[in-house]
Enzyme design. Structure first.
Site, PDB file in Angstrom:
ATOM      1  N   CYS A   1      66.286  79.465  49.257  1.00 53.35           N
ATOM      2  CA  CYS A   1      65.930  78.043  49.219  1.00 53.35           C
ATOM      3  C   CYS A   1      65.728  77.482  50.622  1.00 53.35           C
ATOM      4  CB  CYS A   1      67.047  77.228  48.551  1.00 53.35           C
ATOM      5  SG  CYS A   1      67.450  77.708  46.875  1.00 53.35           S
ATOM      6  N   ASP A  58      44.770  66.016  85.881  1.00 52.51           N
ATOM      7  CA  ASP A  58      44.212  64.988  85.009  1.00 52.51           C
ATOM      8  C   ASP A  58      44.529  63.601  85.557  1.00 52.51           C
ATOM      9  OD1 ASP A  58      43.147  64.388  82.110  1.00 52.51           O
ATOM     10  OD2 ASP A  58      44.899  63.104  82.389  1.00 52.51           O
TER      11      ASP A  58
END
Length: 459
Positions: free
Chosen positions: A33, A424
């Protein structure tokens, strides 16, 4: 190694942040599970913990029909330390063993099949083919639970070419026939609609703003609670809409496809561009140590682009211009060269243009320096002639393409977790605006520097 005490506390609390990080196998029932399973928790002495579904299956356990382990978010492949294994898993998830041989996969990875088998045996205890078949069966189980597709179509959508082979594999791995599971699944949704789960938290408003600012009309559509787009996968065309469902920690995805055989890799790619498998809790804990004093956005995800080629085109058109200017260039490219079509609701859409149409056009309609147009055409021609080369480092040999273009394409086109865009402009501005006591060590942020880059973009 799994910490048994952590796993015990997580499953007893049904903590969704651990969903997909481990699976609980119950010896008395023979079932495994998710940590969020709604069933009555078993006694600790009756359970074993496994880091992956395939390992639980190899130990002889069947997936639970209530919590549906097939629907759990995946654990990031790079959580391990072997980059070759990570690439192999990514290519298998993209269907590399559905339409090609193991030898072809090894050729793309640059290794021998004996070495690849050893990697899988050491990590999962199974062969690459067995791993791929089990993932196909888990995907088929998800379709049986969540759709009304006929079993034959589900076999095809899961990558099986033979219904008999599908039935045999499904019985072997799931312990029952597909038709038997369909009878037990109960009510299913109409059409191709799936629930794709994530581990909370998920900063959807930040993701929505990022995608909305760069949205290309006709190619993409976005609202307060959804994002959708058209796409091409190999020779198949389609579109999807993902609606955010925070109460269920996931997205409800409706999908249109020309060919169901590519459905599994298409869904895997949707998961990637929405970054549904990230463990943001672990990532942000790590970044807090590398960037003390930097306020972190909780649940931040990497916004992906559909393909590496599209990411490269967007990066080239975004060189040394603003986000809005880059968006105008991409919009013009899509409107001029993108094939048009109408979706099932009658909405007029467009697909992103392919390498051939860009390489063979003069691109005079793009208002930009001629050198950049030629860079774009060179890139498209290279991609047309080398479609299976998935390493952007090769692009550096092309005139007009530098490290920023390659790294940006990696970040958005492959969702690489460890890209630091030091050059950047947005990153530089964010760093300059930080208080002096907020010291950032990008090297210490590895292997999550892409998330640090995105944190700075969103300051």
């Amino acid at each position: 190694m799994l910490d048994r005490d952590v796993c015990r506390r997580a499953r007893l609390a049904r903590d969704a942040r651990f969903d997909g990080q481990f699976f609980t196998a119950v010896r008395t029932t023979g079932i495994y599970c998710r940590p969020i399973c709604p069933a009555t928790p078993p006694q600790e002495g009756n359970v074993d913990y496994y880091p992956s579904a395939i390992e639980a299956a190899r130990a002889g356990y069947r997936p639970c029909l209530r919590c549906r382990p097939d629907s759990a978010p995946g654990s990031p492949a790079w959580k391990g330390t072997d980059t070759t294994l990570e690439r192999a898993l990514r290519l298998i998830d993209a269907g590399a063993l559905q339409d090609a041989s193991l030898d072809r996969l090894c050729s793309r990875l640059g290794i021998g099949d004996r070495y690849l088998r050893a990697l899988f045996q050491r990590r999962f205890g199974v062969s690459p083919k067995a791993y791929a078949r089990y993932q196909q069966c888990l995907f088929a189980k998800q379709l049986l639970h969540q759709t009304r597709l006929p079993v034959t179509d589900i076999a095809y959508a899961s990558g099986f070419r033979s219904l008999r082979r599908f039935n045999a594999c499904f019985r072997e791995y799931m312990g029952m026939a597909p038709s038997q599971l369909r009878r037990q699944a109960g009510t299913t949704t109409g059409g191709l609609t799936l629930h794709l789960a994530y581990r909370p938290p998920y900063a959807w408003p930040v993701m929505q703003r990022f995608l909305a600012r760069r949205r290309i009309d006709g190619l993409e559509w976005i609202g307060d609670d959804h994002y959708g787009r058209s796409f091409t996968w190999q020779h198949t065309k389609g579109c999807f809409t993902a609606i955010h469902d925070p109460r269920r920690h996931g997205f409800r995805v409706t999908l249109e496809l020309d060919d169901l055989s590519v459905m599994q890799p298409v869904v895997a790619n949707i998961r990637r561009i929405l970054d549904l498998d990230a463990d943001t809790r672990a990532i942000e804990t790590h970044l807090a140590g590398a960037a003390p004093g930097l306020p972190l956005i909780e649940g931040l995800r990497l916004p992906g682009t559909w393909s590496l080629f599209e990411a490269g085109v967007r990066a080239i058109l975004g060189q040394q211009v603003s986000i809005d200017a880059a968006k105008r260039h991409v919009q013009m490219l899509v409107e001029t060269l993108g094939p048009g079509f109408a979706d099932s609701a009658g909405e007029q859409r467009r697909h992103f243009p392919g390498p051939e149409s860009i390489a063979e056009n003069e691109l005079a309609f793009l208002r930009m320096p001629g050198a950049r147009r030629e860079t774009l055409r060179r890139f498209a021609a290279w991609y047309r002639d080398a479609p299976k080369v998935d390493d952007p480092a090769h692009w550096l040999a092309l005139k007009g393409i530098g490290p920023w273009t390659v790294d940006y394409a990696r970040l958005r086109g492959t969702s690489h977790p460890d890209i630091w865009l030091a050059g950047d402009l947005g990153v530089k501005q964010a760093l300059g605006a930080l208080e002096s006591e907020s010291r950032i060590d990008p090297q210490a942020a590895a292997p999550w520097r892409s998330y640090l880059t995105l944190q700075l973009w969103n300051r």
